[in-house]
Design an enzyme around this catalytic site. Sequence first.
Site: not given
Ligand code: B16
Ligand code: MG
Length: 219
Positions: A8, A10, A45, A48, A115, A169
Amino acid sequence: MIKGFIFDLDGVITDTAEQHYVAWKKLSDQMGWQFDRELNDQLRGISRLDSIKVILDHNQIEISEEELNHLATEKNEKYVESLDEITPTDFLPGAEELLTHLRQEGFNVALGSASKNAKKVLEQLNAVRYFDVIGDGNSVSKSKPAPAIFLNGAEKMGLQPEECIVIEDAEKGIDAAKAGGFYSVGIGPQDRVGHSDLRFDEMSQATLFEIKSYFKDLF
Ligand code: B16
Ligand code: MG
């Protein structure tokens, strides 16, 4: 036997949760919505659009689908602006060491992030070179807790789920790994990722030595 790892982004490789928080907070203040770090932690995780729905539910607000998309885009613009500040010093402690050891030992490595900005974050960290496969929010339509993002990563590495360890996480990220039949390493507190096969409080504790020691029959 374990042949691959799926990371992962973030909360595992770097802590973009803070940048997500600042962007959601700016939008919320602008809109007069209540938003704090505790609520931000629930967005870990999740995509958006799912994130903005959680914030709206919390504030008991209903808006049209069009407005929802518009506001999510506005948050994203704020978030993307802040990504330029990320540098190769922003790995979470231990993350780059683990990626380096996996490369040295010839394991397959994939990214499995929700993300849509994952590629940009990896570029800022100079971390693209550690990955054979980059799976992100653009790779699949079903987000975690669906296992699609991890299944996609495994398939692109030419591996079966039971040949891969997912490092996550988020509670829903561990749910996704388990639903897909992957082994899992959770990073964070017991009440969030206690359902993983192996859990560490911090990424710095997740060394290849510790992981191999725990899953010893699989290496
Ligand atoms: P984006 P991961 C996630 O990352 C974030 O933890 C989450 O808070 C966010 O909303 C999601 O990505 C989407 O991100 O807006 O940049 O497309 O933990 O899956 O790496
Ligand atoms: Mg994460």
